[in-house]
Design a protein around this motif. Structure first.
Motif, PDB file in Angstrom:
ATOM      1  N   GLU A 110       0.841  -1.201   0.000  1.00 30.72           N
ATOM      2  CA  GLU A 110       0.000   0.000   0.000  1.00 30.72           C
ATOM      3  C   GLU A 110       0.879   1.255   0.000  1.00 30.72           C
ATOM      4  OE1 GLU A 110      -3.508   1.927  -0.405  1.00 30.72           O
ATOM      5  OE2 GLU A 110      -3.257  -0.234  -0.407  1.00 30.72           O
ATOM      6  N   ASP A 111       1.947   1.230   0.787  1.00 27.58           N
ATOM      7  CA  ASP A 111       2.884   2.363   0.817  1.00 27.58           C
ATOM      8  C   ASP A 111       3.494   2.587  -0.564  1.00 27.58           C
ATOM      9  OD1 ASP A 111       2.342   2.487   3.516  1.00 27.58           O
ATOM     10  OD2 ASP A 111       4.277   1.669   4.141  1.00 27.58           O
ATOM     11  N   GLN A 112       3.892   1.495  -1.228  1.00 23.49           N
ATOM     12  CA  GLN A 112       4.489   1.598  -2.568  1.00 23.49           C
ATOM     13  C   GLN A 112       3.480   2.170  -3.563  1.00 23.49           C
ATOM     14  OE1 GLN A 112       7.504   1.342  -3.456  1.00 23.49           O
ATOM     15  NE2 GLN A 112       7.442   1.104  -5.650  1.00 23.49           N
ATOM     16  N   TRP A 113       2.225   1.697  -3.490  1.00 18.64           N
ATOM     17  CA  TRP A 113       1.192   2.201  -4.394  1.00 18.64           C
ATOM     18  C   TRP A 113       1.012   3.708  -4.195  1.00 18.64           C
ATOM     19  CZ3 TRP A 113      -3.411   4.769  -4.709  1.00 18.64           C
ATOM     20  CH2 TRP A 113      -4.124   4.643  -5.906  1.00 18.64           C
ATOM     21  N   GLU A 114       0.928   4.140  -2.942  1.00 21.16           N
ATOM     22  CA  GLU A 114       0.741   5.567  -2.655  1.00 21.16           C
ATOM     23  C   GLU A 114       1.926   6.393  -3.134  1.00 21.16           C
ATOM     24  OE1 GLU A 114      -0.241   5.894   1.501  1.00 21.16           O
ATOM     25  OE2 GLU A 114      -2.082   4.744   1.236  1.00 21.16           O
ATOM     26  N   LEU A 115       3.146   5.869  -2.978  1.00 24.98           N
ATOM     27  CA  LEU A 115       4.331   6.582  -3.478  1.00 24.98           C
ATOM     28  C   LEU A 115       4.270   6.759  -4.993  1.00 24.98           C
ATOM     29  CD1 LEU A 115       7.286   5.016  -1.437  1.00 24.98           C
ATOM     30  CD2 LEU A 115       6.577   7.413  -1.441  1.00 24.98           C
ATOM     31  N   LEU A 116       3.904   5.693  -5.700  1.00 22.78           N
ATOM     32  CA  LEU A 116       3.825   5.783  -7.160  1.00 22.78           C
ATOM     33  C   LEU A 116       2.667   6.670  -7.606  1.00 22.78           C
ATOM     34  CD1 LEU A 116       4.790   2.120  -8.017  1.00 22.78           C
ATOM     35  CD2 LEU A 116       6.071   4.183  -8.619  1.00 22.78           C
ATOM     36  N   PHE A 117       1.574   6.620  -6.882  1.00 23.83           N
ATOM     37  CA  PHE A 117       0.436   7.490  -7.199  1.00 23.83           C
ATOM     38  C   PHE A 117       0.855   8.953  -7.046  1.00 23.83           C
ATOM     39  CE2 PHE A 117      -3.516   9.711  -5.953  1.00 23.83           C
ATOM     40  CZ  PHE A 117      -4.302   9.413  -7.058  1.00 23.83           C
ATOM     41  N   GLU A 118       1.530   9.275  -5.941  1.00 24.98           N
ATOM     42  CA  GLU A 118       2.008  10.647  -5.717  1.00 24.98           C
ATOM     43  C   GLU A 118       3.055  11.045  -6.750  1.00 24.98           C
ATOM     44  OE1 GLU A 118       0.896  13.048  -3.715  1.00 24.98           O
ATOM     45  OE2 GLU A 118      -0.679  11.640  -3.170  1.00 24.98           O
TER      46      GLU A 118
END
Length: 199
Positions: A110-118
């Motif tokens: 989830e952290d990785q997804w949020e980083l890539l989304f940002e």
């Protein structure tokens, strides 16, 4: 990594009289004797993860190019994964003890997804265009591939509703050209359908 050592020592000292896992780690830190209790084995494992992070600057991985030279890296990774899965069964000390390990996260995907989304949002803001899959910049290629994979997940209905909602809110704030660049037509229609279903 003095930070890790101090945080760990303070946490262990604070909980040693209240928690068997802290007591086991305290004994391990201050004596050479080995106790074969579950708490002592847990303390030994978390200390091995600490040592790995201090030595390599990252958490153990399930696969490795062999660069670490640590034969037990996959075993340490599996242990960390088990701790994440049984988060609700851990004592307060165990939870906090894992939390002080640099780079540790309870939900790394989830952290990785949020980083890539940002990162995608920042890319659009900075360049006002979609990342290119054939760019010479590896980070831009990574974002382009990530966008493609997100579109596929939306179209195949494999993206969680919370993520779809985030993408929809962000998409609705984009201008028309940016919106078309980020989302495929099919993915955009799926998001609209999700919006109608959820009100």
């Amino acid at each position: 990594m003095e930070f890790l050592k101090n945080d760990r020592s303070e946490l262990v000292a604070e909980f040693k009289d209240q928690d068997p896992f802290a007591a086991a780690e305290y004994r391990a830190m201050h004596t050479e004797s080995s106790v074969s209790s579950f708490a002592a084995r847990w303390a030994a494992q978390v200390r091995q993860v600490d040592s790995f992070v201090c030595r390599f600057g990252r958490l153990p991985r399930s696969y490795s190019s062999g660069a670490s030279g640590v034969l037990d890296e996959a075993r340490l990774h599996a242990w960390v994964q088990r701790q994440r899965k049984k988060e609700s069964d851990l004592s307060e000390f165990q939870f906090l003890r894992l939390d002080v390990i640099p780079g540790f996260s309870w939900s790394p995907r989830e952290d990785q997804w949020e980083l890539l989304f940002e990162a995608t949002h920042s890319f659009f803001t900075k360049y006002e265009r979609q990342p290119r899959r054939r760019s010479s910049d590896p980070q831009e290629r990574k974002l382009a591939g990530w966008i493609r994979s997100q579109n596929r997940q939306i179209v195949d209905c494999r993206m969680s509703q919370s993520r779809v909602q985030l993408v929809r809110q962000w998409r609705d704030g984009l201008s028309c050209p940016e919106r078309q660049a980020w989302l495929s037509l099919a993915a955009s229609r799926m998001i609209d359908e999700y919006g109608r279903q959820t009100g």
